[in-house]
Design an enzyme around this catalytic site. Structure first.
Site, PDB file in Angstrom:
ATOM      1  N   ASP A 170       0.857  -1.193   0.000  1.00 61.56           N
ATOM      2  CA  ASP A 170       0.000   0.000   0.000  1.00 61.56           C
ATOM      3  C   ASP A 170       0.889   1.237   0.000  1.00 61.56           C
ATOM      4  O   ASP A 170       1.983   1.221   0.554  1.00 61.56           O
ATOM      5  CB  ASP A 170      -0.901   0.008   1.235  1.00 61.56           C
ATOM      6  CG  ASP A 170      -1.963  -1.081   1.181  1.00 61.56           C
ATOM      7  OD1 ASP A 170      -2.338  -1.491   0.073  1.00 61.56           O
ATOM      8  OD2 ASP A 170      -2.418  -1.528   2.252  1.00 61.56           O
ATOM      9  N   ASP A 184      -7.044  -1.535  -4.497  1.00 60.57           N
ATOM     10  CA  ASP A 184      -8.142  -1.222  -3.579  1.00 60.57           C
ATOM     11  C   ASP A 184      -9.098  -0.217  -4.203  1.00 60.57           C
ATOM     12  O   ASP A 184     -10.323  -0.350  -4.095  1.00 60.57           O
ATOM     13  CB  ASP A 184      -7.587  -0.662  -2.267  1.00 60.57           C
ATOM     14  CG  ASP A 184      -6.703  -1.650  -1.527  1.00 60.57           C
ATOM     15  OD1 ASP A 184      -6.897  -2.866  -1.713  1.00 60.57           O
ATOM     16  OD2 ASP A 184      -5.825  -1.202  -0.773  1.00 60.57           O
TER      17      ASP A 184
END
Length: 211
Positions: A170, A184
């Site tokens: 991330d 995401d």
């Protein structure tokens, strides 16, 4: 002197509608049936072609979403990991490399294997559903879901600490919010689009229903 009357005999013309005799020229049976039903010629072919175009759209969106996610993660690992965060909009938005063993937005870190299995199941369901796909908006939505699921599943399978337990990369870090990635984002956007389509009554096969 009166002329003798002459009569001209003509042969009998058989009735076109009589049994055993050919009637008026008509189109082929398939064409006539199509005209009576109001369906265009080659209707089955047209539907098949439309379905194929929707499949192409789905997998094109999925591939683009997947490649963008893969390339961005590769750059983040190479250039940003083990470095200070990069400020994009002051403290409001930063790029910060984070390894996330949980689900989207750093949730559920203790269930990495479970989320891996779920992601794989979602991919299988989308591929099976794609056979009945006739709607372009649904193709885009499912393509986003498929590309995002594949992006994070790739991390689960090939990144440390091991297969099915890999930590997702991330790097998008808004202020007062969880760190996430492009996969995401694709999943969330696809999910929102599916909710909108469902509320509008549009099914994946292109039909519209009203409750």
């Amino acid at each position: 002197m009166a002329e003798a009357e002459r009569t001209i005999e003509t042969p009998d013309i058989p009735d076109a509608g009589a049994a055993g005799e050919p009637g008026p020229l008509t189109p082929a049976d398939g064409t006539a049936a199509a005209e009576e039903s109001g369906a265009p010629e080659g209707g089955a072919t047209a539907v098949t072609g439309k379905g194929r175009r929707r499949l192409v759209a789905l997998f094109t969106v999925a591939v683009v979403a997947y490649l963008l996610d893969l390339i961005s993660k590769t750059l983040v690992v190479a250039k940003l990991e083990h470095h200070d965060p990069v400020e994009i909009i002051g403290d409001w938005l930063k790029l910060e490399a984070v390894r996330n063993p949980g689900a989207a937005f750093s949730m559920g870190e203790a269930f990495t294997v479970v989320f891996t299995v779920i992601a794989a199941a979602v991919i299988v369901v989308i591929i099976r559903l794609a056979r009945k796909l006739r709607s372009l908006p649904w193709a885009i939505a499912l393509g986003l879901l498929l590309g995002g699921a594949l992006g994070n599943l790739t991390d689960r399978l090939f990144r440390a600490p091991g297969v099915f337990k890999g930590a997702v990369v991330d790097f998008i870090s808004p202020a007062h919010f969880a760190v996430f990635n492009l996969a995401d984002s694709a999943i969330v956007c696809g999910g929102i689009l599916i909710v909108i389509l469902s509320f509008r009554g549009l099914d994946p096969d292109g039909t519209v229903h009203k409750d």
